[in-house]
Motif scaffolding. Sequence first.
Motif, PDB file in Angstrom:
ATOM      1  N   THR A  26       0.864  -1.179   0.000  1.00  0.00           N
ATOM      2  CA  THR A  26       0.000   0.000   0.000  1.00  0.00           C
ATOM      3  C   THR A  26       0.897   1.225   0.000  1.00  0.00           C
ATOM      4  OG1 THR A  26      -1.757  -1.137   1.207  1.00  0.00           O
ATOM      5  CG2 THR A  26      -1.806   1.265   1.217  1.00  0.00           C
ATOM      6  N   ILE A  27       0.730   2.057  -1.025  1.00  0.00           N
ATOM      7  CA  ILE A  27       1.569   3.238  -1.213  1.00  0.00           C
ATOM      8  C   ILE A  27       0.722   4.488  -1.015  1.00  0.00           C
ATOM      9  CG2 ILE A  27       3.067   4.495  -2.800  1.00  0.00           C
ATOM     10  CD1 ILE A  27       3.532   1.898  -4.309  1.00  0.00           C
ATOM     11  N   ALA A  28       1.230   5.427  -0.242  1.00  0.00           N
ATOM     12  CA  ALA A  28       0.544   6.702  -0.044  1.00  0.00           C
ATOM     13  C   ALA A  28       1.373   7.831  -0.634  1.00  0.00           C
ATOM     14  CB  ALA A  28       0.305   6.961   1.445  1.00  0.00           C
ATOM     15  N   SER A  29       0.723   8.686  -1.418  1.00  0.00           N
ATOM     16  CA  SER A  29       1.377   9.863  -1.982  1.00  0.00           C
ATOM     17  C   SER A  29       0.429  11.043  -1.843  1.00  0.00           C
ATOM     18  CB  SER A  29       1.787   9.602  -3.439  1.00  0.00           C
ATOM     19  OG  SER A  29       2.606  10.655  -3.923  1.00  0.00           O
ATOM     20  N   TRP A  30       0.663  12.119  -2.625  1.00  0.00           N
ATOM     21  CA  TRP A  30      -0.041  13.381  -2.376  1.00  0.00           C
ATOM     22  C   TRP A  30      -1.151  13.696  -3.370  1.00  0.00           C
ATOM     23  CZ3 TRP A  30       5.624  14.471  -2.318  1.00  0.00           C
ATOM     24  CH2 TRP A  30       6.145  14.332  -1.028  1.00  0.00           C
ATOM     25  N   GLY A  31      -1.499  12.744  -4.206  1.00  0.00           N
ATOM     26  CA  GLY A  31      -2.616  12.963  -5.112  1.00  0.00           C
ATOM     27  C   GLY A  31      -2.306  13.903  -6.268  1.00  0.00           C
ATOM     28  N   GLY A  32      -3.348  14.267  -6.990  1.00  0.00           N
ATOM     29  CA  GLY A  32      -3.221  15.210  -8.094  1.00  0.00           C
ATOM     30  C   GLY A  32      -2.330  14.719  -9.219  1.00  0.00           C
ATOM     31  N   SER A  33      -1.827  15.664 -10.008  1.00  0.00           N
ATOM     32  CA  SER A  33      -1.014  15.315 -11.175  1.00  0.00           C
ATOM     33  C   SER A  33       0.287  14.634 -10.776  1.00  0.00           C
ATOM     34  CB  SER A  33      -0.710  16.566 -12.007  1.00  0.00           C
ATOM     35  OG  SER A  33       0.008  17.531 -11.248  1.00  0.00           O
ATOM     36  N   MET A  62       3.760  13.115   6.903  1.00  0.00           N
ATOM     37  CA  MET A  62       4.326  12.353   8.003  1.00  0.00           C
ATOM     38  C   MET A  62       3.489  12.400   9.274  1.00  0.00           C
ATOM     39  SD  MET A  62       6.872  10.520   7.275  1.00  0.00           S
ATOM     40  CE  MET A  62       7.869  10.282   5.787  1.00  0.00           C
ATOM     41  N   SER A  63       2.592  13.352   9.390  1.00  0.00           N
ATOM     42  CA  SER A  63       1.694  13.359  10.545  1.00  0.00           C
ATOM     43  C   SER A  63       0.813  12.117  10.538  1.00  0.00           C
ATOM     44  CB  SER A  63       0.827  14.622  10.552  1.00  0.00           C
ATOM     45  OG  SER A  63       0.054  14.709   9.362  1.00  0.00           O
ATOM     46  N   ASP A  64       0.435  11.664   9.349  1.00  0.00           N
ATOM     47  CA  ASP A  64      -0.350  10.428   9.235  1.00  0.00           C
ATOM     48  C   ASP A  64       0.486   9.217   9.632  1.00  0.00           C
ATOM     49  OD1 ASP A  64      -2.310  12.085   8.295  1.00  0.00           O
ATOM     50  OD2 ASP A  64      -2.363  11.270   6.262  1.00  0.00           O
ATOM     51  N   LEU A  76       0.255   1.454   6.032  1.00  0.00           N
ATOM     52  CA  LEU A  76       0.991   1.887   4.851  1.00  0.00           C
ATOM     53  C   LEU A  76       2.339   1.175   4.774  1.00  0.00           C
ATOM     54  CD1 LEU A  76       0.320   5.729   5.117  1.00  0.00           C
ATOM     55  CD2 LEU A  76      -0.931   4.051   3.726  1.00  0.00           C
ATOM     56  N   ASP A  77       2.721   0.791   3.567  1.00  0.00           N
ATOM     57  CA  ASP A  77       4.003   0.111   3.358  1.00  0.00           C
ATOM     58  C   ASP A  77       5.064   1.034   2.775  1.00  0.00           C
ATOM     59  OD1 ASP A  77       3.133  -2.617   4.085  1.00  0.00           O
ATOM     60  OD2 ASP A  77       1.852  -2.412   2.325  1.00  0.00           O
ATOM     61  N   ILE A  78       4.636   1.963   1.925  1.00  0.00           N
ATOM     62  CA  ILE A  78       5.548   2.918   1.288  1.00  0.00           C
ATOM     63  C   ILE A  78       4.863   4.278   1.300  1.00  0.00           C
ATOM     64  CG2 ILE A  78       6.690   3.600  -0.866  1.00  0.00           C
ATOM     65  CD1 ILE A  78       6.798   0.636  -1.626  1.00  0.00           C
ATOM     66  N   VAL A  79       5.619   5.317   1.638  1.00  0.00           N
ATOM     67  CA  VAL A  79       5.060   6.664   1.598  1.00  0.00           C
ATOM     68  C   VAL A  79       5.978   7.581   0.808  1.00  0.00           C
ATOM     69  CG1 VAL A  79       3.768   6.466   3.752  1.00  0.00           C
ATOM     70  CG2 VAL A  79       6.140   7.254   3.823  1.00  0.00           C
ATOM     71  N   ALA A  80       5.390   8.438  -0.004  1.00  0.00           N
ATOM     72  CA  ALA A  80       6.144   9.501  -0.659  1.00  0.00           C
ATOM     73  C   ALA A  80       6.353  10.613   0.356  1.00  0.00           C
ATOM     74  CB  ALA A  80       5.388  10.024  -1.872  1.00  0.00           C
ATOM     75  N   CYS A 255      11.159  11.512  -1.994  1.00  0.00           N
ATOM     76  CA  CYS A 255      11.712  10.186  -1.795  1.00  0.00           C
ATOM     77  C   CYS A 255      10.638   9.241  -1.278  1.00  0.00           C
ATOM     78  CB  CYS A 255      12.896  10.244  -0.834  1.00  0.00           C
ATOM     79  SG  CYS A 255      12.513  10.984   0.771  1.00  0.00           S
ATOM     80  N   PHE A 256      10.998   7.987  -1.195  1.00  0.00           N
ATOM     81  CA  PHE A 256      10.084   6.967  -0.692  1.00  0.00           C
ATOM     82  C   PHE A 256      10.650   6.366   0.584  1.00  0.00           C
ATOM     83  CE2 PHE A 256       9.360   6.828  -5.356  1.00  0.00           C
ATOM     84  CZ  PHE A 256       8.009   7.191  -5.356  1.00  0.00           C
ATOM     85  N   GLY A 257       9.807   6.295   1.613  1.00  0.00           N
ATOM     86  CA  GLY A 257      10.189   5.676   2.861  1.00  0.00           C
ATOM     87  C   GLY A 257       9.232   4.561   3.223  1.00  0.00           C
TER      88      GLY A 257
END
Length: 346
Positions: A26-33, A62-64, A76-80, A255-257
Amino acid sequence: MKQKTLATIVASLLATTAMADGKQVTIASWGGSYQEAQSKALFEPAAIATGIEVKQESYGGMSDVRLQVETGQVTLDIVASGSGSAARAGAEGLLEELDYGVIDVTDFYPTLYSKYCVGGDVFSTVFSWNPEIYGADGLSSWADFWDVEKFPGRRAYRGGVAGALEPALMADGVAPEDVYSVLGSEEGIERALDKIRELRPFIDVFWTSGAQHAQLMKDGEVDMTTGWNGRFDNAAKDGAKVTYTFNQALLDYDCFGVPKGAPNRDTAMAFLAEISKPEYQDDLPKYITYGPTNRAAYATGVIDAATAAALPSSPENAALQLPISLEWYAEWETIAAEMYQEMLTE
């Protein structure tokens, strides 16, 4: 041809094995384009190649991650992440150390990965403006962005501390090479905040996401704003009246963490290894004008000379910019963020 066929067969076998094992991330990023570009260039092709099922979410940063880690409910497994936020999160114990025995960074620029986060793209925080109001050459410095008499108009500015203090000091006359020395004290941070206070009566919106600052320019709600170069390029393609310069921009990378306690930690490491390869990174500029962190991506032939010249990490553009200091963010971001939010609520 034989090599290509063999590679295809191997990829298919790996994909089948992974799918049989039920591997997923499960990857989380910031949406949009931005997330759309990541998905098309990185996530979707890598999912096909590896057979790893990818679930995507948008998140608030990172607050999430902090909430999930502190409550022991990590999904979450990977976060932008921005590089500075990742540096601080790693220092707080919110991220796993990355396994660089699995993730190959041999061809990465040496400053574009860290113990807790591997670079996904290079971008710039720039000031943008409406060229129909101010002309194509328009503004040329942060001092111009602050000059409300010479450049009157509606402004937007960053609602978070990342990338917000450095421009204020440059607008106040601090040389780029001295910015982080000045910010290395609460007095220096307060100096930057005072400069933002000076501009605050003319700021219509404090934006909190890349999608928001791009939309503000597309909708004509503001005449100039800070923001991320790739978002503005995509907005311009959609008809927005917006341009920018790399002069005095902040050179940074996303980056991805992997959150501490990620349920699919090992699969996440394998997936990060896959999307760090040049054959994925060279596709990113097709969708958003952010540069690759893997230098080998420039040698695949996919990124032509004209495209390379428009990327933040090209030598000509990089020379105009102030590189973000991860050391400063790791040491000072928490304090600076508190002071920034206090300023916003005054």
